[in-house]
Design a protein around this motif. Sequence first.
Motif, PDB file in Angstrom:
ATOM      1  N   UNK A   1       0.818  -1.212   0.000  1.00  0.00           N
ATOM      2  CA  UNK A   1       0.000   0.000   0.000  1.00  0.00           C
ATOM      3  C   UNK A   1       0.860   1.276   0.000  1.00  0.00           C
ATOM      4  N   UNK A   2       2.165   1.094   0.207  1.00  0.00           N
ATOM      5  CA  UNK A   2       3.088   2.226   0.065  1.00  0.00           C
ATOM      6  C   UNK A   2       3.688   2.281  -1.336  1.00  0.00           C
ATOM      7  N   UNK A   3       3.274   1.340  -2.201  1.00  0.00           N
ATOM      8  CA  UNK A   3       3.787   1.320  -3.570  1.00  0.00           C
ATOM      9  C   UNK A   3       5.159   0.718  -3.700  1.00  0.00           C
ATOM     10  N   UNK A   4       5.574  -0.082  -2.696  1.00  0.00           N
ATOM     11  CA  UNK A   4       6.931  -0.652  -2.705  1.00  0.00           C
ATOM     12  C   UNK A   4       6.890  -2.176  -2.613  1.00  0.00           C
ATOM     13  N   UNK A   5       5.833  -2.783  -3.201  1.00  0.00           N
ATOM     14  CA  UNK A   5       5.696  -4.240  -3.101  1.00  0.00           C
ATOM     15  C   UNK A   5       6.851  -4.933  -3.832  1.00  0.00           C
ATOM     16  N   UNK A   6       7.289  -6.060  -3.263  1.00  0.00           N
ATOM     17  CA  UNK A   6       8.401  -6.783  -3.873  1.00  0.00           C
ATOM     18  C   UNK A   6       8.096  -8.281  -3.857  1.00  0.00           C
ATOM     19  N   UNK A   7       8.015  -8.842  -5.036  1.00  0.00           N
ATOM     20  CA  UNK A   7       7.897 -10.293  -5.193  1.00  0.00           C
ATOM     21  C   UNK A   7       6.660 -10.880  -4.503  1.00  0.00           C
ATOM     22  N   UNK A   8       5.558 -10.131  -4.506  1.00  0.00           N
ATOM     23  CA  UNK A   8       4.292 -10.669  -3.998  1.00  0.00           C
ATOM     24  C   UNK A   8       3.505 -11.210  -5.185  1.00  0.00           C
ATOM     25  N   UNK A   9       3.300 -12.526  -5.208  1.00  0.00           N
ATOM     26  CA  UNK A   9       2.578 -13.152  -6.305  1.00  0.00           C
ATOM     27  C   UNK A   9       1.394 -13.950  -5.777  1.00  0.00           C
ATOM     28  N   UNK A  10       0.286 -13.885  -6.504  1.00  0.00           N
ATOM     29  CA  UNK A  10      -0.906 -14.645  -6.139  1.00  0.00           C
ATOM     30  C   UNK A  10      -1.513 -15.249  -7.397  1.00  0.00           C
ATOM     31  N   UNK A  11      -2.213 -16.353  -7.215  1.00  0.00           N
ATOM     32  CA  UNK A  11      -3.017 -16.908  -8.288  1.00  0.00           C
ATOM     33  C   UNK A  11      -4.428 -16.376  -8.109  1.00  0.00           C
ATOM     34  N   UNK A  12      -5.029 -15.915  -9.190  1.00  0.00           N
ATOM     35  CA  UNK A  12      -6.334 -15.254  -9.070  1.00  0.00           C
ATOM     36  C   UNK A  12      -7.388 -15.904  -9.948  1.00  0.00           C
ATOM     37  N   UNK A  13      -8.613 -15.866  -9.463  1.00  0.00           N
ATOM     38  CA  UNK A  13      -9.805 -16.108 -10.287  1.00  0.00           C
ATOM     39  C   UNK A  13     -10.326 -14.718 -10.635  1.00  0.00           C
ATOM     40  N   UNK A  14     -10.608 -14.482 -11.908  1.00  0.00           N
ATOM     41  CA  UNK A  14     -10.913 -13.110 -12.315  1.00  0.00           C
ATOM     42  C   UNK A  14     -11.840 -13.072 -13.521  1.00  0.00           C
ATOM     43  N   UNK A  15     -12.421 -11.922 -13.742  1.00  0.00           N
ATOM     44  CA  UNK A  15     -13.057 -11.645 -15.024  1.00  0.00           C
ATOM     45  C   UNK A  15     -12.557 -10.292 -15.519  1.00  0.00           C
ATOM     46  N   UNK A  16     -12.363 -10.155 -16.821  1.00  0.00           N
ATOM     47  CA  UNK A  16     -11.896  -8.883 -17.371  1.00  0.00           C
ATOM     48  C   UNK A  16     -13.072  -7.949 -17.617  1.00  0.00           C
ATOM     49  N   UNK A  17     -12.877  -6.684 -17.349  1.00  0.00           N
ATOM     50  CA  UNK A  17     -13.934  -5.696 -17.482  1.00  0.00           C
ATOM     51  C   UNK A  17     -13.366  -4.470 -18.199  1.00  0.00           C
ATOM     52  N   UNK A  18     -14.256  -3.560 -18.570  1.00  0.00           N
ATOM     53  CA  UNK A  18     -13.825  -2.327 -19.217  1.00  0.00           C
ATOM     54  C   UNK A  18     -14.089  -1.157 -18.282  1.00  0.00           C
ATOM     55  N   UNK A  19     -13.070  -0.398 -18.007  1.00  0.00           N
ATOM     56  CA  UNK A  19     -13.190   0.798 -17.177  1.00  0.00           C
ATOM     57  C   UNK A  19     -13.265   2.030 -18.086  1.00  0.00           C
ATOM     58  N   UNK A  20     -14.326   2.791 -17.911  1.00  0.00           N
ATOM     59  CA  UNK A  20     -14.485   4.028 -18.696  1.00  0.00           C
ATOM     60  C   UNK A  20     -14.252   5.219 -17.791  1.00  0.00           C
ATOM     61  N   UNK A  21     -13.342   6.089 -18.196  1.00  0.00           N
ATOM     62  CA  UNK A  21     -13.030   7.266 -17.373  1.00  0.00           C
ATOM     63  C   UNK A  21     -12.718   8.436 -18.300  1.00  0.00           C
TER      64      UNK A  21
END
Length: 621
Positions: free
Chosen positions: A587-607
């Motif tokens: 959360x400080x933007x300094x993550x190092x070597x954190x990996x996870x397997x995810x279940x996901x769906x792709x979506x479209x972000x409109x901004x």
Amino acid sequence: MAKWMIANKKADFDGIAAKYGISNITARLIANRLINSRETEKEDCTLEKVDEYLNGSVSMLHDPFKMADMEKGARVMLSKIADGVKIRVIGDYDVDGICSSYILVDGLRLFGGDVDCVLPDRIKDGYGLSIKLVDAAIEDGIDTIITCDNGIAAFEQIKHAKEKGMTVVVTDHHEVPFEVAKGDEACADSSDIETSEKKEILPPADAVIDPKRAEGEYTFKEICGAVVAYKFLQVMAQIKASETEDAEFNELIGRFFTEKIIFAGIATVCDVMELKDENRIIVKESLKRIRFTENKGLKALIDVNSIDASAMTGYHYGFIIGPCLNATGRLDLATRALSLFFAEDEAEAATIAGDLKSLNDSRKDMTKEGVDAAIEIVDKEAKTGELPKVIVLYLPYVHESIAGIIAGKIKEKYYRPTIVLTKAADGGAKGSGRSIESYDMFQHLSACKELFTKFGGHKMAAGLSLPEENIEALRSRLNNECELTDNDYERIVHLDMVMPLKYASMSLVKEFNKLEPFGAGNIKPMFAQKDVKLLSGRILGKNKNCGKYRVSDDSNNYFDMMYFGDMDKWHEFLRDRYGQSAVDDLYDGRAYNMKVSIAYYPDINSYQGRESVQIVMSDFT
């Protein structure tokens, strides 16, 4: 953690893709939704079935005449309209009850009926038809009652109405009450129900219309009350058309059904009917036509929630429109929502719509307080031992109208069948239950029905009332007789396929729109990807209940990823694997070597007019 199940269904993906001009991935997704089992793959995923899935139209809806008592009930109603008697529609206080009541009232009036409508007060009257509502109808000079979205379990109430000389027609879609017999003796043990003979207990009405009745030839039983009402009026229209020629009426009735399928679709989504077979067609037609609705109230509700009617999805029905309608039955009177649909003045419609949105905002706050209180009780109990097999909570000071919502959230958090009870305004306890796939709640409640003053429902949900002193007996009975094993409590996440994030292109995600509408029975495409690298994160939301992350795959493709699930569980998972300092670094933007397997769906972000693909994580391991 959940168990991930990757679909391994087989079909001619290349042939489907070529015929319909879609990708092989989308062809696989369609096959996954059509195929019911390995043994029926060829029959379930024919080109004809694929065409119906992609291009199904109202011409493919099932014949309503095949429903038991449908024609009989329609003829009764046409006769009563011809006699000029007073008719009363009695519905329910949820979205399905409101929509089915609106469809029936407006339709019967179109046929010339002298019709009014009563929706029960959730607190004072409880669910469905009651002796009190029957007596009130008699006092008002009502000759005929027609129910919608209720009535199948109202045996004593309808018996009372018949004894008073009334005509009663039931239109419902809930499970038919039954008695269980094994040989000549009643079977009280729920474990014997599956091997015993079930005898339906039908109310003594002049016609009992319910797709779940054993009698009849209707091939698809999972329609909602509003669709039953819609089809009831279709039968009335066909009977009238066969007996008389009235071009003006036929034009009006055609416009009526074009408009009212919008409300049948809203009810289908909000009553969590599976979006299969004709339900998918009805909802698809509803979403297509809602932008052209002539209903001032519905237009106002869309506007007050800042929804683009031309881009509505099942999500808008289930999570925005539906909750606003439901809020009236929870915190006010459902007749307020019904009056919205009958509003003829735009200013009046706008006022009512604003009231509905405000009520729903209040309901959200009350729900959070109730869920927090429920979690505190369950966690405290869990610390002294294992979680109960069936969670039964008594929250006396929670508003009884939100018991079902709380039960659903607790069920999701702990993946246990859950019943939440509150103190009823008229004494005793009253509540709702929500179940998991492996537990038939209606069946198990039926096995101890002597504890209740009233109950009803189906496999996945139920409503019940009982004396407070019976709560502990209910808790004990349900847990002692529960045969669920540890495997049954393992949440199963069904995934379509393993798909690397790099394949989630803008064109592919837009192609997934062909699979809409999404919802129960037709879920969003869900994929798996291992070793997704977490780079940075932010916690978002008023209640800090979601997270946004920058992630990358093993090919150094970068994506934004959202998570809207249980943030506490997510953080606990990360801490157990990488430690608190690593979570802080994330959360400080300094993550190092954190990996996870995810279940996901792709979506479209409109901004700000720009579109980008974003990943929405639904589970992790």
